[in-house]
Design a protein around this motif. Sequence first.
Motif, PDB file in Angstrom:
ATOM      1  N   ILE A 257       0.692  -1.305   0.221  1.00 55.95           N
ATOM      2  CA  ILE A 257      -0.080   0.205   0.034  1.00 55.95           C
ATOM      3  C   ILE A 257       0.967   1.119  -0.543  1.00 55.95           C
ATOM      4  CG2 ILE A 257      -1.728   1.478   0.907  1.00 55.95           C
ATOM      5  CD1 ILE A 257      -2.485  -1.260   2.321  1.00 55.95           C
ATOM      6  N   ILE A 258       0.383   1.671  -1.061  1.00 54.28           N
ATOM      7  CA  ILE A 258       1.383   3.207  -1.292  1.00 54.28           C
ATOM      8  C   ILE A 258       0.691   4.285  -0.961  1.00 54.28           C
ATOM      9  CG2 ILE A 258       3.529   2.589  -2.311  1.00 54.28           C
ATOM     10  CD1 ILE A 258       1.852   3.555  -4.838  1.00 54.28           C
ATOM     11  N   HIS A 259       0.772   5.632   0.075  1.00 54.96           N
ATOM     12  CA  HIS A 259      -0.194   7.143   0.522  1.00 54.96           C
ATOM     13  C   HIS A 259       0.029   7.502  -0.754  1.00 54.96           C
ATOM     14  CE1 HIS A 259      -1.974   9.732   2.877  1.00 54.96           C
ATOM     15  NE2 HIS A 259      -2.850   9.683   2.185  1.00 54.96           N
ATOM     16  N   ARG A 260      -0.177   8.816  -1.591  1.00 55.40           N
ATOM     17  CA  ARG A 260      -0.087   9.783  -2.142  1.00 55.40           C
ATOM     18  C   ARG A 260      -1.104  10.655  -2.146  1.00 55.40           C
ATOM     19  NH1 ARG A 260       1.116   5.949  -8.097  1.00 55.40           N
ATOM     20  NH2 ARG A 260       3.510   6.020  -7.579  1.00 55.40           N
ATOM     21  N   HIS A 261      -0.654  12.172  -2.259  1.00 54.40           N
ATOM     22  CA  HIS A 261      -1.810  13.348  -2.230  1.00 54.40           C
ATOM     23  C   HIS A 261      -2.828  13.066  -2.493  1.00 54.40           C
ATOM     24  CE1 HIS A 261      -1.165  13.666  -6.511  1.00 54.40           C
ATOM     25  NE2 HIS A 261      -2.455  14.718  -6.700  1.00 54.40           N
ATOM     26  N   ASP A 262      -3.351  12.156  -3.897  1.00 50.14           N
ATOM     27  CA  ASP A 262      -4.786  11.700  -3.963  1.00 50.14           C
ATOM     28  C   ASP A 262      -5.572  10.362  -3.483  1.00 50.14           C
ATOM     29  OD1 ASP A 262      -2.992  10.195  -5.646  1.00 50.14           O
ATOM     30  OD2 ASP A 262      -4.298  10.228  -7.000  1.00 50.14           O
ATOM     31  N   GLY A 263      -4.419   9.834  -2.574  1.00 44.94           N
ATOM     32  CA  GLY A 263      -5.654   9.329  -1.559  1.00 44.94           C
ATOM     33  C   GLY A 263      -4.171   7.220  -1.717  1.00 44.94           C
ATOM     34  N   TYR A 264      -4.859   6.317  -1.034  1.00 44.21           N
ATOM     35  CA  TYR A 264      -3.800   4.824  -1.310  1.00 44.21           C
ATOM     36  C   TYR A 264      -4.344   4.322  -2.215  1.00 44.21           C
ATOM     37  CZ  TYR A 264      -3.745   5.984   4.043  1.00 44.21           C
ATOM     38  OH  TYR A 264      -3.226   6.356   4.608  1.00 44.21           O
ATOM     39  N   TYR A 265      -2.897   3.819  -2.684  1.00 41.50           N
ATOM     40  CA  TYR A 265      -3.077   2.839  -3.616  1.00 41.50           C
ATOM     41  C   TYR A 265      -2.601   1.545  -2.940  1.00 41.50           C
ATOM     42  CZ  TYR A 265      -3.519   6.642  -6.724  1.00 41.50           C
ATOM     43  OH  TYR A 265      -3.497   7.970  -7.705  1.00 41.50           O
ATOM     44  N   ARG A 266      -3.071  -0.195  -3.483  1.00 46.92           N
ATOM     45  CA  ARG A 266      -3.076  -0.820  -3.061  1.00 46.92           C
ATOM     46  C   ARG A 266      -2.429  -2.179  -4.112  1.00 46.92           C
ATOM     47  NH1 ARG A 266      -5.694  -0.689   0.791  1.00 46.92           N
ATOM     48  NH2 ARG A 266      -6.685   1.233   0.514  1.00 46.92           N
ATOM     49  N   ASN A 267      -2.313  -2.965  -3.994  1.00 52.72           N
ATOM     50  CA  ASN A 267      -1.499  -4.422  -5.055  1.00 52.72           C
ATOM     51  C   ASN A 267      -2.077  -5.476  -4.496  1.00 52.72           C
ATOM     52  OD1 ASN A 267       0.777  -5.924  -4.179  1.00 52.72           O
ATOM     53  ND2 ASN A 267       1.830  -3.965  -4.264  1.00 52.72           N
ATOM     54  N   PHE A 268      -1.976  -6.338  -5.388  1.00 51.37           N
ATOM     55  CA  PHE A 268      -2.946  -7.565  -5.546  1.00 51.37           C
ATOM     56  C   PHE A 268      -2.096  -8.538  -6.994  1.00 51.37           C
ATOM     57  CE2 PHE A 268      -6.288  -5.563  -3.772  1.00 51.37           C
ATOM     58  CZ  PHE A 268      -6.518  -5.703  -1.944  1.00 51.37           C
ATOM     59  N   SER A 269      -1.649  -9.874  -5.877  1.00 47.06           N
ATOM     60  CA  SER A 269      -1.141 -10.289  -7.524  1.00 47.06           C
ATOM     61  C   SER A 269      -2.255 -11.303  -8.028  1.00 47.06           C
ATOM     62  CB  SER A 269      -0.169 -11.572  -7.649  1.00 47.06           C
ATOM     63  OG  SER A 269       0.571 -10.346  -7.148  1.00 47.06           O
ATOM     64  N   ILE A 270      -3.464 -11.576  -9.187  1.00 43.14           N
ATOM     65  CA  ILE A 270      -4.332 -11.736  -9.233  1.00 43.14           C
ATOM     66  C   ILE A 270      -4.146 -13.145 -10.356  1.00 43.14           C
ATOM     67  CG2 ILE A 270      -6.351 -11.565 -10.828  1.00 43.14           C
ATOM     68  CD1 ILE A 270      -6.549  -9.856  -7.487  1.00 43.14           C
ATOM     69  N   VAL A 271      -4.550 -13.828  -9.837  1.00 45.65           N
ATOM     70  CA  VAL A 271      -4.330 -15.581 -10.988  1.00 45.65           C
ATOM     71  C   VAL A 271      -5.607 -16.255 -10.963  1.00 45.65           C
ATOM     72  CG1 VAL A 271      -3.514 -17.965 -11.251  1.00 45.65           C
ATOM     73  CG2 VAL A 271      -2.282 -16.382  -9.683  1.00 45.65           C
ATOM     74  N   ILE A 281      -2.217 -14.395 -15.134  1.00 44.39           N
ATOM     75  CA  ILE A 281      -1.580 -14.022 -13.569  1.00 44.39           C
ATOM     76  C   ILE A 281      -0.926 -12.003 -13.864  1.00 44.39           C
ATOM     77  CG2 ILE A 281       0.062 -13.758 -12.177  1.00 44.39           C
ATOM     78  CD1 ILE A 281       1.018 -16.833 -12.805  1.00 44.39           C
ATOM     79  N   SER A 282      -1.436 -11.759 -12.772  1.00 42.47           N
ATOM     80  CA  SER A 282      -1.389  -9.676 -13.834  1.00 42.47           C
ATOM     81  C   SER A 282      -1.202  -9.441 -12.504  1.00 42.47           C
ATOM     82  CB  SER A 282      -2.117  -9.904 -13.943  1.00 42.47           C
ATOM     83  OG  SER A 282      -3.507  -9.785 -13.334  1.00 42.47           O
ATOM     84  N   LEU A 283      -0.309  -8.142 -12.141  1.00 47.39           N
ATOM     85  CA  LEU A 283      -0.429  -7.119 -10.488  1.00 47.39           C
ATOM     86  C   LEU A 283      -0.792  -5.793 -11.073  1.00 47.39           C
ATOM     87  CD1 LEU A 283       1.378  -6.437  -7.913  1.00 47.39           C
ATOM     88  CD2 LEU A 283       3.625  -6.346  -8.860  1.00 47.39           C
ATOM     89  N   ILE A 284      -1.496  -6.170 -10.533  1.00 43.72           N
ATOM     90  CA  ILE A 284      -2.890  -4.661 -10.231  1.00 43.72           C
ATOM     91  C   ILE A 284      -2.302  -3.523  -9.045  1.00 43.72           C
ATOM     92  CG2 ILE A 284      -4.601  -6.181 -11.300  1.00 43.72           C
ATOM     93  CD1 ILE A 284      -6.002  -5.749  -9.149  1.00 43.72           C
ATOM     94  N   TRP A 285      -2.835  -2.677  -9.477  1.00 38.92           N
ATOM     95  CA  TRP A 285      -2.767  -1.484  -8.250  1.00 38.92           C
ATOM     96  C   TRP A 285      -4.698  -0.828  -8.478  1.00 38.92           C
ATOM     97  CZ3 TRP A 285       0.725  -0.258  -4.886  1.00 38.92           C
ATOM     98  CH2 TRP A 285       2.073  -0.531  -4.563  1.00 38.92           C
ATOM     99  N   LEU A 286      -4.728  -0.736  -6.994  1.00 37.24           N
ATOM    100  CA  LEU A 286      -6.498  -0.136  -6.940  1.00 37.24           C
ATOM    101  C   LEU A 286      -5.824   1.136  -6.290  1.00 37.24           C
ATOM    102  CD1 LEU A 286      -6.845  -4.004  -6.951  1.00 37.24           C
ATOM    103  CD2 LEU A 286      -9.073  -2.954  -6.700  1.00 37.24           C
ATOM    104  N   ASN A 287      -7.132   2.193  -6.723  1.00 32.35           N
ATOM    105  CA  ASN A 287      -7.045   3.769  -6.412  1.00 32.35           C
ATOM    106  C   ASN A 287      -7.697   3.433  -4.885  1.00 32.35           C
ATOM    107  OD1 ASN A 287      -9.679   4.011  -7.576  1.00 32.35           O
ATOM    108  ND2 ASN A 287      -8.937   4.884  -8.648  1.00 32.35           N
ATOM    109  N   SER A 288      -8.162   4.694  -4.474  1.00 31.60           N
ATOM    110  CA  SER A 288      -9.203   4.607  -3.359  1.00 31.60           C
ATOM    111  C   SER A 288     -10.682   4.157  -3.686  1.00 31.60           C
ATOM    112  CB  SER A 288      -9.263   5.907  -2.623  1.00 31.60           C
ATOM    113  OG  SER A 288      -7.799   5.859  -1.978  1.00 31.60           O
ATOM    114  N   GLN A 289     -10.698   4.003  -4.228  1.00 32.42           N
ATOM    115  CA  GLN A 289     -11.962   3.775  -5.349  1.00 32.42           C
ATOM    116  C   GLN A 289     -12.229   3.095  -5.971  1.00 32.42           C
ATOM    117  OE1 GLN A 289     -10.077   7.592  -6.790  1.00 32.42           O
ATOM    118  NE2 GLN A 289     -11.598   8.133  -4.964  1.00 32.42           N
ATOM    119  N   HIS A 290     -11.411   1.908  -5.340  1.00 31.70           N
ATOM    120  CA  HIS A 290     -11.496   0.915  -5.808  1.00 31.70           C
ATOM    121  C   HIS A 290     -11.482   0.260  -7.320  1.00 31.70           C
ATOM    122  CE1 HIS A 290     -13.513   0.955  -2.006  1.00 31.70           C
ATOM    123  NE2 HIS A 290     -12.392   0.337  -1.257  1.00 31.70           N
TER     124      HIS A 290
END
Length: 301
Positions: A257-271, A281-290
């Motif tokens: 999880i990283i925090h930037r000026h516009d909110g939190y971003y989180r990653n998951f590996s999706i299989v 298989i992909s590595l994705i990042w989601l914003n605060s609005q999912h």
Amino acid sequence: MSNLSAEGVIKIAVVGDVHDLWQPLEDRLALQSLDIDLVLFVGDFGNESVELVRAIANLDLPKAVILGNHDAWFTASNDHKKQCPYDRTKEDRVQQQLDILGNIHVGYSWLDFPQLNLSVVGSRPFSWGGSQWKKEAFYRDRFNIKNFIDSTQRIVDAVAKAACENIIFLGHNGPSGLGSEEYSICGKDWQPIGKDYGDPDFAEAIARSYQMGKQVPLVTFGHMHHHLRLNSHRTREAIVTNDMGTIFLNAACTPRIIHRHDGYYRNFSIVTLKSGRICQISLIWLNSQHQVISENILFSS
């Protein structure tokens, strides 16, 4: 569970090393937005962070967990015992974590998901990695395991007891035999640089699973972070495929999880699996609005 259709499509989220970066409500909503069928946690929640592990246990989605070396940070390592922030004579936070997780902790165990036609088998929990047997007293006293041979057998016993023929292996550290460069999926990236730092007992257990006729589409783990400690010019290999068609995934993209000026971003590996075989298989990042704002496809069949 809407992904499990007549075509047998399954969507699994692998959560890399958490290191205290877990937001119970936001991560749950993110996983729900992704329509996930199963969540796998590779451990290292924190330094014996009991309450964070409790939050993981309370996640109301199908899941399996293995604990990592940081989850026994003050207990397994003599070097860290003197830094312990609590009285170890009065409480056992390693056991507390194991009790909280119960059967969803698959270290040296297994969990069947018959609705998904797969079983998750755990490798050696709390692994520090490498070709030398470490934390002798810890494994002897906690698990009656004295060496790699004992450890391999305990994992193989779990494979034999698993109900499904399709096995997904979940480890904290990955198996040996997947490369010895610093950027290899389990390669040593600190001085002296380079060496296969995978777990030999895990590798042997996987080999014996093939001999037992099991199908092993996925082996996933973390521990060895994607960002190399002494090399900023590249990242660690996240995917390896062997001759048996098994895909090995290192999910330790940290910080998750990283925090930037516009909110939190989180990653998951999706299989994504279809009819028991991995199709992406992909590595994705989601914003605060999912919303998925970045997707790096690591494997596509």
